[in-house]
Write a protein that holds these residues in place. Sequence first.
Motif, PDB file in Angstrom:
ATOM      1  N   GLN A 241       2.852  17.713  56.710  1.00 17.28           N
ATOM      2  CA  GLN A 241       3.939  18.630  56.384  1.00 17.28           C
ATOM      3  C   GLN A 241       3.547  20.074  56.664  1.00 17.28           C
ATOM      4  O   GLN A 241       2.357  20.417  56.680  1.00 17.28           O
ATOM      5  CB  GLN A 241       4.319  18.468  54.914  1.00 17.28           C
ATOM      6  N   GLU A 244       2.673  25.053  52.677  1.00 18.41           N
ATOM      7  CA  GLU A 244       3.478  25.807  51.709  1.00 18.41           C
ATOM      8  C   GLU A 244       2.633  26.925  51.085  1.00 18.41           C
ATOM      9  O   GLU A 244       1.408  26.795  50.956  1.00 18.41           O
ATOM     10  CB  GLU A 244       3.960  24.870  50.593  1.00 18.41           C
ATOM     11  N   ASN A 315       9.481  20.145  54.634  1.00 21.12           N
ATOM     12  CA  ASN A 315       8.657  19.513  53.602  1.00 21.12           C
ATOM     13  C   ASN A 315       9.339  18.259  53.049  1.00 21.12           C
ATOM     14  O   ASN A 315      10.451  18.320  52.536  1.00 21.12           O
ATOM     15  CB  ASN A 315       8.403  20.525  52.481  1.00 21.12           C
TER      16      ASN A 315
END
Length: 383
Positions: A241, A244, A315
């Motif tokens: 992913q 973040e 995500n």
Amino acid sequence: MSNKRSYIDSNNALVLTGGGARAAYQVGVLSAIAKFMPRNHGVPFPIICGTSAGAINSTALACYASCFQLAVKKLEWVWKNLDPCRIYHTDPFRVYSHIIGGFLGGFQADYANKNARSLLNNAPLRQLLENVVDFNRIDTNIRRRYLSAVSVTASSYTSGDSISFFQSEDSISPWFRSKRRGEPTQLNSQHLMASAAIPLVFPSEKVRRHHLGDGSVHQLSPLSPAIHLGAEKIFIVGVEQPKEPLHAQENNPHPPTTAAIAGHLLDSIFSDTLQSDIERMERVNHTLSLIPDENKKKTSGLKNIESYVINPSHNFNRIAVKYYDKLPMSIRLLLRGIGISNDAESSLLSYLLFEKTYCKELINLGFNDALEQETQIREFLNI
């Protein structure tokens, strides 16, 4: 007379990684590639390698290798009509009796017959595989030269080895390396159940003398099966992913939940080794480029291998939490007990959410990600 085109001489390989329900993303990517190609062409990857849920997608492709668009349509239909009860038991009696049975099994004597323990019972998945995957077609496609080889990787809890079970042309030999090997076989649902047995979540599968689990465990070299099977170009659909920001987690005063730790471990198992292996292959390619042409024949067993990787642009955890309430109540209560709720993003939830609306969104994400890279994909695959 058939006018279908075969790509058997291309030595292209497809590598599909693990990730539970996240593997729906792979179907979206494949669907976009199918749009780039004529309707009557075979699979553009004569070598197909899969691990965990990626092994199921790989085997399904191999079964319909003579027509790529048909193979992808069949995969799409299955994923878009999934329900958790088709993967694992969801009714309260079976869910909790399975957990209690596993707990009580710990008190049995060593000589007693024991069932493999796990959080969930994935017996429905076996039935699904036997209904939708026609393993006999793999040999047919190999004989008709639409397919060179297909491999399914599982991890042995008995020996600690990563075992790649492959079905191929007779010219491909088994291989033996430290902690990994390739074994020729006739693939069946047992191999897929073993490869897709997420640690602790689904029970291990006994194949011959080995108790096997998810192929991503112990898989130190995810690209190894494709290379041993003759790949010169490797197209990889990953599940790593986008990164973040960490500031929110850094300011969290609470320790991680059991679910957060489990999700972190699964993320590590399913993506970290792949990235390391790609970096290793790129270093080998760079080293080979520095060797004069007249000396390259002395580099025993080494060859330049091109790779192309596509990973999700969004995500999965953030997507999964939107569909938390679609899960059956019994599963929600079970997940709540280990720290997963409808207001917290969780990696573990994104692996277990075999729910059609969630899967459809991942398929659309994969399709759009591949469309954005159409020019590069066409150039890499020469289609």
